[in-house]
Design a protein around this motif. Sequence first.
Motif, PDB file in Angstrom:
ATOM      1  N   PRO A   1       0.843  -1.199   0.000  1.00  0.00           N
ATOM      2  CA  PRO A   1       0.000   0.000   0.000  1.00  0.00           C
ATOM      3  C   PRO A   1       0.881   1.253   0.000  1.00  0.00           C
ATOM      4  N   THR A   2       0.352   2.355  -0.509  1.00  0.00           N
ATOM      5  CA  THR A   2       1.047   3.644  -0.390  1.00  0.00           C
ATOM      6  C   THR A   2       0.940   4.071   1.070  1.00  0.00           C
ATOM      7  N   HIS A   3       2.082   4.383   1.677  1.00  0.00           N
ATOM      8  CA  HIS A   3       2.073   4.672   3.103  1.00  0.00           C
ATOM      9  C   HIS A   3       3.260   5.548   3.486  1.00  0.00           C
ATOM     10  N   HIS A   4       3.265   6.021   4.697  1.00  0.00           N
ATOM     11  CA  HIS A   4       4.420   6.736   5.248  1.00  0.00           C
ATOM     12  C   HIS A   4       4.467   6.470   6.746  1.00  0.00           C
ATOM     13  N   HIS A   5       5.628   6.747   7.341  1.00  0.00           N
ATOM     14  CA  HIS A   5       5.818   6.500   8.770  1.00  0.00           C
ATOM     15  C   HIS A   5       7.021   7.300   9.228  1.00  0.00           C
ATOM     16  N   PRO A   6       7.162   7.470  10.537  1.00  0.00           N
ATOM     17  CA  PRO A   6       8.227   8.345  11.046  1.00  0.00           C
ATOM     18  C   PRO A   6       9.606   7.698  11.088  1.00  0.00           C
ATOM     19  N   TRP A   7       9.778   6.534  10.497  1.00  0.00           N
ATOM     20  CA  TRP A   7      11.111   5.921  10.451  1.00  0.00           C
ATOM     21  C   TRP A   7      11.535   5.724   8.997  1.00  0.00           C
ATOM     22  N   GLU A   8      12.867   5.644   8.793  1.00  0.00           N
ATOM     23  CA  GLU A   8      13.408   5.463   7.445  1.00  0.00           C
ATOM     24  C   GLU A   8      13.424   3.987   7.056  1.00  0.00           C
ATOM     25  N   HIS A   9      13.543   3.756   5.739  1.00  0.00           N
ATOM     26  CA  HIS A   9      13.819   2.420   5.216  1.00  0.00           C
ATOM     27  C   HIS A   9      15.180   2.458   4.538  1.00  0.00           C
ATOM     28  N   GLU A  10      15.971   1.414   4.720  1.00  0.00           N
ATOM     29  CA  GLU A  10      17.194   1.200   3.945  1.00  0.00           C
ATOM     30  C   GLU A  10      17.016  -0.160   3.300  1.00  0.00           C
ATOM     31  N   ILE A  11      16.998  -0.176   1.977  1.00  0.00           N
ATOM     32  CA  ILE A  11      16.545  -1.355   1.237  1.00  0.00           C
ATOM     33  C   ILE A  11      17.570  -1.807   0.214  1.00  0.00           C
ATOM     34  N   PHE A  12      17.713  -3.110   0.080  1.00  0.00           N
ATOM     35  CA  PHE A  12      18.568  -3.705  -0.952  1.00  0.00           C
ATOM     36  C   PHE A  12      17.735  -4.731  -1.710  1.00  0.00           C
ATOM     37  N   ILE A  13      17.630  -4.547  -3.018  1.00  0.00           N
ATOM     38  CA  ILE A  13      16.828  -5.461  -3.847  1.00  0.00           C
ATOM     39  C   ILE A  13      17.677  -6.692  -4.177  1.00  0.00           C
ATOM     40  N   THR A  14      17.203  -7.857  -3.797  1.00  0.00           N
ATOM     41  CA  THR A  14      17.971  -9.089  -4.035  1.00  0.00           C
ATOM     42  C   THR A  14      17.447  -9.895  -5.215  1.00  0.00           C
ATOM     43  N   ALA A  15      16.226  -9.625  -5.663  1.00  0.00           N
ATOM     44  CA  ALA A  15      15.680 -10.372  -6.803  1.00  0.00           C
ATOM     45  C   ALA A  15      14.510  -9.609  -7.418  1.00  0.00           C
ATOM     46  N   GLY A  16      14.358  -9.766  -8.719  1.00  0.00           N
ATOM     47  CA  GLY A  16      13.175  -9.248  -9.403  1.00  0.00           C
ATOM     48  C   GLY A  16      13.326  -7.833  -9.918  1.00  0.00           C
ATOM     49  N   LYS A  17      12.193  -7.323 -10.413  1.00  0.00           N
ATOM     50  CA  LYS A  17      12.121  -5.985 -10.999  1.00  0.00           C
ATOM     51  C   LYS A  17      10.854  -5.321 -10.511  1.00  0.00           C
ATOM     52  N   GLY A  18      10.921  -4.007 -10.404  1.00  0.00           N
ATOM     53  CA  GLY A  18       9.721  -3.303  -9.977  1.00  0.00           C
ATOM     54  C   GLY A  18       9.884  -1.814 -10.069  1.00  0.00           C
ATOM     55  N   MET A  19       9.073  -1.150  -9.251  1.00  0.00           N
ATOM     56  CA  MET A  19       9.023   0.306  -9.241  1.00  0.00           C
ATOM     57  C   MET A  19       8.869   0.717  -7.788  1.00  0.00           C
ATOM     58  N   VAL A  20       9.660   1.708  -7.376  1.00  0.00           N
ATOM     59  CA  VAL A  20       9.399   2.334  -6.082  1.00  0.00           C
ATOM     60  C   VAL A  20       8.802   3.697  -6.399  1.00  0.00           C
ATOM     61  N   VAL A  21       7.680   3.994  -5.770  1.00  0.00           N
ATOM     62  CA  VAL A  21       6.989   5.245  -6.038  1.00  0.00           C
ATOM     63  C   VAL A  21       7.076   6.104  -4.789  1.00  0.00           C
ATOM     64  N   GLY A  22       7.690   7.274  -4.951  1.00  0.00           N
ATOM     65  CA  GLY A  22       7.837   8.213  -3.842  1.00  0.00           C
ATOM     66  C   GLY A  22       7.117   9.503  -4.149  1.00  0.00           C
ATOM     67  N   GLU A  23       7.437  10.534  -3.425  1.00  0.00           N
ATOM     68  CA  GLU A  23       6.726  11.807  -3.589  1.00  0.00           C
ATOM     69  C   GLU A  23       7.091  12.504  -4.885  1.00  0.00           C
ATOM     70  N   LYS A  24       8.213  12.110  -5.531  1.00  0.00           N
ATOM     71  CA  LYS A  24       8.612  12.719  -6.810  1.00  0.00           C
ATOM     72  C   LYS A  24       8.349  11.780  -7.971  1.00  0.00           C
ATOM     73  N   GLY A  25       7.519  10.770  -7.779  1.00  0.00           N
ATOM     74  CA  GLY A  25       7.186   9.857  -8.867  1.00  0.00           C
ATOM     75  C   GLY A  25       7.852   8.508  -8.710  1.00  0.00           C
ATOM     76  N   GLY A  26       7.741   7.704  -9.788  1.00  0.00           N
ATOM     77  CA  GLY A  26       8.217   6.325  -9.731  1.00  0.00           C
ATOM     78  C   GLY A  26       9.609   6.174 -10.315  1.00  0.00           C
ATOM     79  N   THR A  27      10.362   5.223  -9.790  1.00  0.00           N
ATOM     80  CA  THR A  27      11.696   4.886 -10.284  1.00  0.00           C
ATOM     81  C   THR A  27      11.772   3.377 -10.453  1.00  0.00           C
ATOM     82  N   GLN A  28      12.297   2.945 -11.613  1.00  0.00           N
ATOM     83  CA  GLN A  28      12.481   1.509 -11.853  1.00  0.00           C
ATOM     84  C   GLN A  28      13.532   0.969 -10.891  1.00  0.00           C
ATOM     85  N   ILE A  29      13.286  -0.221 -10.375  1.00  0.00           N
ATOM     86  CA  ILE A  29      14.250  -0.867  -9.487  1.00  0.00           C
ATOM     87  C   ILE A  29      14.439  -2.309  -9.939  1.00  0.00           C
TER      88      ILE A  29
END
Length: 113
Positions: free
Chosen positions: A47-75
């Motif tokens: 779901p589209t969401h927000h929270h008061p803590w950060e995420h630090e993420i490493f993609i280990t498999a697959g393809k997708g899109m991360v959608v933030g406040e400035k739009g989507g980025t392929q990952i």
Amino acid sequence: MKVARYSESKAINEIEGVSRRDVVTSNDGASNFTMHVVEITTHASTPTHHHPWEHEIFITAGKGMVVGEKGGTQIAEGNVIFIPDNETHCFVNTGEDTLRYIDIKPLKEKPKS
Ligand SMILES: [Zn+2]
């Protein structure tokens, strides 16, 4: 020290097509950070969401899109993502295979300043 396979942690499915494994938690003695492994099936998304803590993420498999406040980025496998506190975001699997990522986040919320 803990050494384990991520697949030994129970998969929690709170959202259709999204599973989360809590692979390092306070139950392991962690006092600052938790580690989660998230899997998103083809065409599913968090779901589209927000929270008061950060995420630090490493993609280990697959393809997708991360959608933030400035739009989507392929990952894809090998990408790293930092999502600051309170930025609205979601992850979408746009590929033909499972999108899997490691998510590190603080165990405790920041004290309010
Ligand atoms: Zn989030």
